[in-house]
Every structure is written in structure tokens, then in C-alpha cells.
Write an enzyme that holds these catalytic residues in place. Structure first.
Site, PDB file in Angstrom:
ATOM      1  N   LYS A 183      -9.199   7.631   2.990  1.00 42.52           N
ATOM      2  CA  LYS A 183     -10.174   6.478   2.900  1.00 42.52           C
ATOM      3  C   LYS A 183     -11.144   6.299   3.373  1.00 42.52           C
ATOM      4  O   LYS A 183     -12.140   5.016   2.790  1.00 42.52           O
ATOM      5  CB  LYS A 183      -8.751   5.431   3.393  1.00 42.52           C
ATOM      6  CG  LYS A 183      -7.714   4.632   2.486  1.00 42.52           C
ATOM      7  CD  LYS A 183      -6.494   4.078   3.461  1.00 42.52           C
ATOM      8  CE  LYS A 183      -5.768   3.824   2.646  1.00 42.52           C
ATOM      9  NZ  LYS A 183      -4.657   5.363   2.473  1.00 42.52           N
TER      10      LYS A 183
ATOM     11  N   GLU B  48      -0.717   5.375  13.701  1.00 43.24           N
ATOM     12  CA  GLU B  48      -0.028   6.634  12.691  1.00 43.24           C
ATOM     13  C   GLU B  48      -0.071   7.243  14.120  1.00 43.24           C
ATOM     14  O   GLU B  48       0.424   8.738  13.630  1.00 43.24           O
ATOM     15  CB  GLU B  48      -1.274   6.456  11.667  1.00 43.24           C
ATOM     16  CG  GLU B  48      -0.875   7.484  11.222  1.00 43.24           C
ATOM     17  CD  GLU B  48      -1.569   7.715   9.888  1.00 43.24           C
ATOM     18  OE1 GLU B  48      -1.293   8.475   8.742  1.00 43.24           O
ATOM     19  OE2 GLU B  48      -2.226   6.546   9.249  1.00 43.24           O
TER      20      GLU B  48
ATOM     21  N   HIS C  55      -9.662   1.619   0.412  1.00 42.86           N
ATOM     22  CA  HIS C  55      -8.560   1.106   0.422  1.00 42.86           C
ATOM     23  C   HIS C  55      -7.798   1.196  -1.275  1.00 42.86           C
ATOM     24  O   HIS C  55      -8.517   0.483  -1.329  1.00 42.86           O
ATOM     25  CB  HIS C  55      -8.620   0.384   1.294  1.00 42.86           C
ATOM     26  CG  HIS C  55      -6.329   0.666   1.950  1.00 42.86           C
ATOM     27  ND1 HIS C  55      -5.717   1.561   0.608  1.00 42.86           N
ATOM     28  CD2 HIS C  55      -5.974   0.178   2.241  1.00 42.86           C
ATOM     29  CE1 HIS C  55      -4.426   1.161   1.275  1.00 42.86           C
ATOM     30  NE2 HIS C  55      -4.713   0.320   2.440  1.00 42.86           N
TER      31      HIS C  55
ATOM     32  N   HIS D 254      -2.434   7.938   6.225  1.00 44.07           N
ATOM     33  CA  HIS D 254      -2.406   6.312   5.343  1.00 44.07           C
ATOM     34  C   HIS D 254      -4.271   6.349   6.241  1.00 44.07           C
ATOM     35  O   HIS D 254      -4.677   5.406   5.633  1.00 44.07           O
ATOM     36  CB  HIS D 254      -1.831   5.176   6.663  1.00 44.07           C
ATOM     37  CG  HIS D 254      -2.065   4.514   5.849  1.00 44.07           C
ATOM     38  ND1 HIS D 254      -1.938   3.937   4.167  1.00 44.07           N
ATOM     39  CD2 HIS D 254      -2.009   2.664   6.072  1.00 44.07           C
ATOM     40  CE1 HIS D 254      -1.537   2.625   3.754  1.00 44.07           C
ATOM     41  NE2 HIS D 254      -2.123   2.178   4.582  1.00 44.07           N
TER      42      HIS D 254
ATOM     43  N   CYS E 287       0.665  -1.677   0.485  1.00 37.97           N
ATOM     44  CA  CYS E 287       0.157  -0.062  -0.017  1.00 37.97           C
ATOM     45  C   CYS E 287       0.597   1.532   0.140  1.00 37.97           C
ATOM     46  O   CYS E 287       0.251   2.604   0.093  1.00 37.97           O
ATOM     47  CB  CYS E 287      -0.719  -0.021   1.272  1.00 37.97           C
ATOM     48  SG  CYS E 287      -2.046  -1.747   1.402  1.00 37.97           S
TER      49      CYS E 287
ATOM     50  N   PHE F 205       2.469  -3.096   3.969  1.00 38.29           N
ATOM     51  CA  PHE F 205       1.575  -4.587   4.333  1.00 38.29           C
ATOM     52  C   PHE F 205       3.682  -5.494   4.458  1.00 38.29           C
ATOM     53  O   PHE F 205       4.332  -4.710   2.699  1.00 38.29           O
ATOM     54  CB  PHE F 205       1.480  -6.143   3.971  1.00 38.29           C
ATOM     55  CG  PHE F 205       0.049  -5.971   4.144  1.00 38.29           C
ATOM     56  CD1 PHE F 205      -0.537  -5.226   5.097  1.00 38.29           C
ATOM     57  CD2 PHE F 205      -0.832  -6.774   3.725  1.00 38.29           C
ATOM     58  CE1 PHE F 205      -1.875  -5.686   5.443  1.00 38.29           C
ATOM     59  CE2 PHE F 205      -2.036  -7.074   4.199  1.00 38.29           C
ATOM     60  CZ  PHE F 205      -2.823  -6.345   5.140  1.00 38.29           C
TER      61      PHE F 205
END
Length: 415
Positions: A335, A314, A340, A303, A163, A399
Site C-alpha cells: 500500500k 499489526e 489502499h 496489511h 478491506c 473495518f
């Protein structure tokens, strides 16, 4: 060399619409791009919702024959690239194409092509597999096809970091131009992974929201009732250009890229470091390269995936890096309305960050009804907000523990 780098063109294909204007107006209006998943039979899937691209007409940009030889992700990338080039008013007959490049990130690439051709193999044998299978599937083909279409003969490749993929692409484009190796790079990302195998895999990983009865309310970053992210798709593309080159041709400038920080968590395959160590260092590195102090940041596009671990980590990272400033500025999650977009998320969110800088508006974080006490910052839970954004951070984490923070702002204080 240490040349200044700006953004002069934007293009988007998204769950909120297939142009930048559609995406931006949808965000400002608080619309959701999430709905029931329609691409395949979802009766046996725990998650039955997605943020699909709707009414996409690739024939505006490509011939039908050409499209049949392209994965859907490449079609999205091509459409967004056409838009970005048009928006930049770049005259391809007057620029040095040897100094124009393409860098496009994708987390998964042509998985829909892979699934379809594997089904052909199983049903009819190897002789029926398409000769275009490999070039349609491989992740670098988005960049390759876009460079062929526009004749860009400079740096040309893909970035792959889940991502964070398209944020890595933008970082590479920024540094390549800064070093003097190119004048213009079309940078961004593309993803089209709403497929049976992809959705099944994320479902089995317990990563997706199962708020199936309220799709538009399923993506809820920083809310106490969040239960996972919503799969999205699309593409975001930016014309990234050396400042003097842009000025010489009278280009419109959305903003300047000042710094990029890239780190690894070195912690877990899918979970972020619980204290956000990698995210902290990415933001700190980006600020250091930009030559900015924490108190100069006016906005953070997070994010913000709507996962239990990610949103808290975060938040901790932002507070650690920005200190008191973290509590004084708007912080949001795109998002919450787009879902996403995986490998394309970073580029779309950098695009949104640049629009916020250029327009002086910050969109809301949707569905923030009951804010998590561990997420205690100003996530713009109400209407979109007017805000003079001189400098902003856009975060992307993937990831594998990949972290990218990008710092953008007005050119020398004014656009």
C-alpha cells in the site's frame, strides 16, 4: 478430502498499471501510484489525493454496450479475470466448467452507480432510473458477470468484509478446492470507490492522509509521520487450482496456498484491537492449518495501511506470532505505493506475495523515512531485495474487526 491448492494465473488492474507486469515492475522500481484526485471537484475535501487507475481501456476485454451496463468495479474485475485466465493458459474447451467457480470480494461494490442513479432520481424522478441500476450496483454481480463470461458453473458468490473481502474470497476458494467441491476457482477482488460520497465519508472519519502537497509521499506505513491511508482502486484476480489438475495440463505454478486463518477482533467498528489480538489469532490459525512453524516463514506482506493504530497493532501481532523470526525476515507494505484498494487490497497483495515467492524478490516499503520506534521490524526501507521465499504470510484486516491471514509458498519447497 484435503487436496493441495496452487495458483496458476494472475491478473491485475492497479494504480501502478493495468497489467501484472506493470504492477510488479512499478513496485520493484519504487514508483507511486498516488497523485491528485481527478474524478470530481475536490476543493471542499480535506484529502485531495488518491491512487487512481489510469488509462484503463475496458474495450480490450468487453464491448462498449456491455461496459455501459457494468459498474466500474465490475469492469476492473472483468479485465483482471481475462488477464488471469490468459496467464494460466486455461483451455475452457477442455475443462469441466461445472467444477470451475468464481468468488470475488468487494468492500463497497457499485457505489459510483448508486450515486449516479440517485442523482437521476432526485433530478428526474423514478421513471428515469436505469433498469440496470440494481444489477449494476449489487456486490455479487462482479462474480456473476465473470462466471457468465467464462461459463464457470461451479461455486459463485461474493465475499464482503470491508478491506479483508478479497482475502476472504481467496480463503473460500482455497477451502472449496481443498474439500473437492471444485477444481478451479477464479478468486480475488475489485473496488472502484473513488467517488464523492466515499471520499467524503472517509474524510469525515479522519481516515485519509491529507499530505496533499506531496501525493507520492502520502502513503507511509510504519513511518512516524504517517497520517492516514490513501484511497485506491482496482482489481486483483487469481486462477486457483487443484495441484494435480494443474500438473495434468502442464500449467505454470506461481505457488501453493497452504493455510488461511480468519478471526474477529470483536472490539470496535473501525479501530483494530490495540494489541492485535484478532490479527495474532488469524496468523496462528493460518500457520496451524499450513502445518508450519514460525521459523519457516521467510516474508510477510502486511496489511500496512499507514494509519497510526493499525501499523502498531499489526507489528505487535507479527512479533507475538513469529517471535525472533519477526526480526530476521523482510516485511513490507504494498500500500505504500498502490494506496489502499479496500476490498481488492487482499487479492492484489496476495498476488504480490506470490510474485515474491516465484521471483525471489521483495519490494521496498516506500516513504519509510523516519521509522516509528513502535514499529521496529525490517520493513525493507531501501531498494527491493533478493530473498529466497519458501513460505510467506499475507495479512488483510477490515473495518468491523475482520482479520484474514493467508499462507503461501513454493510447491513442496520448489516452484
Amino acid at each position: 478430502m484435503n487436496r493441495q491448492v496452487v495458483v496458476t494465473g494472475l491478473g491485475a488492474v492497479s494504480p501502478l498499471g493495468n497489467t501484472v507486469d506493470d504492477l510488479w515492475s512499478g513496485l520493484l522500481d519504487g514508483k507511486s501510484g498516488v497523485g491528485p484526485l481527478t474524478r470530481f471537484d475536490i476543493s471542499e475535501y480535506p484529502a485531495k489525493i488518491a491512487a487512481e487507475v489510469k488509462d484503463f481501456d475496458g474495450t480490450k476485454y468487453m464491448e462498449k454496450k456491455e461496459m455501459r451496463r457494468m459498474d466500474l468495479s465490475a469492469q476492473y474485475a472483468m479485465a483482471a479475470s481475462f488477464q488471469a485466465i490468459e496467464d494460466s493458459k486455461l483451455d475452457l474447451n477442455t475443462v469441466d466448467l461445472d467444477r470451475c467457480g468464481v468468488i470475488i470480494g468487494s468492500g463497497i461494490g457499485g457505489i459510483s452507480t448508486f450515486e449516479k442513479q440517485h442523482a437521476v432520481l432526485e433530478k428526474s424522478g423514478p421513471g428515469r432510473v436505469s433498469p440496470f441500476f440494481i444489477p449494476m450496483m449489487i456486490i455479487d454481480m462482479c462474480a456473476g458477470l465473470v462466471s457468465i463470461r467464462f461459463g464457470f458453473r461451479g461455486p459463485n458468490y461474493a465475499t464482503v468484509s470491508a478491506c479483508a473481502s478479497s482475502s476472504h474470497a481467496i480463503s473460500d476458494a482455497f477451502h472449496t478446492i481443498q474439500r473437492g467441491e471444485a477444481d478451479i476457482i477464479l478468486g480475488g477482488g475489485a473496488e472502484a470507490t473513488i467517488t464523492p460520497t466515499s471520499v467524503a465519508g472517509f474524510c469525515q472519519a479522519k481516515a485519509l492522509s491529507t499530505r496533499n502537497d506531496e501525493p507520492e509521499r502520502a502513503s507511509r506505513p510504519f513511518d512516524i509521520d504517517r497520517d492516514g491511508f490513501v484511497m485506491g482502486e482496482g482489481s486483483g484476480m487469481l486462477v486457483i487450482e487443484e495441484l494435480e489438475h494443474a500438473k495434468a495440463r502442464g500449467a505454470k505454478i506461481y505457488g501453493q496456498i497452504y493455510g488461511a486463518g480468519m478471526t474477529a477482533d470483536a472490539y470496535h467498528m473501525t479501530a483494530p484491537h490495540p494489541e492485535g489480538h484478532g490479527a495474532k489469532r488469524a496468523m496462528k490459525n493460518a500457520l496451524k492449518e499450513a502445518g508450519l512453524r514460525p521459523e519457516q516463514i521467510d516474508y510477510v506482506n502486511t496489511h500496512g495501511t499507514s494509519t497510526s493504530l493499525g501499523d502498531v497493532a499489526e507489528t505487535l501481532a507479527i512479533k507475538d506470532v513469529l517471535g525472533e523470526r519477526a526480526h530476521q525476515i523482510p516485511i513490507n507494505s504494498t500500500k505504500s505505493m498502490t494506496g489502499h484498494l479496500l476490498g481488492a487490497a487482499g487479492a492484489v497483495e496476495m498476488l504480490v506475495t506470490l510474485k515474491s515467492i516465484h521471483e525471489g524478490l521483495v519490494h521496498r516499503t516506500a516513504n519509510l523515512d523516519n521509522q516509528d520506534p513502535d514499529c521496529d521490524l525490517d520493513y525493507v526501507s531501501g531498494d527491493s531485495r533478493k530473498c529466497d521465499v519458501n513460505y510467506a504470510i499475507s495479512n488483510s484486516f477490515g473495518f468491523g474487526g475482520h482479520n484474514v491471514s493467508l499462507v503461501a509458498g513454493k510447491v513442496n519447497g520448489s516452484v
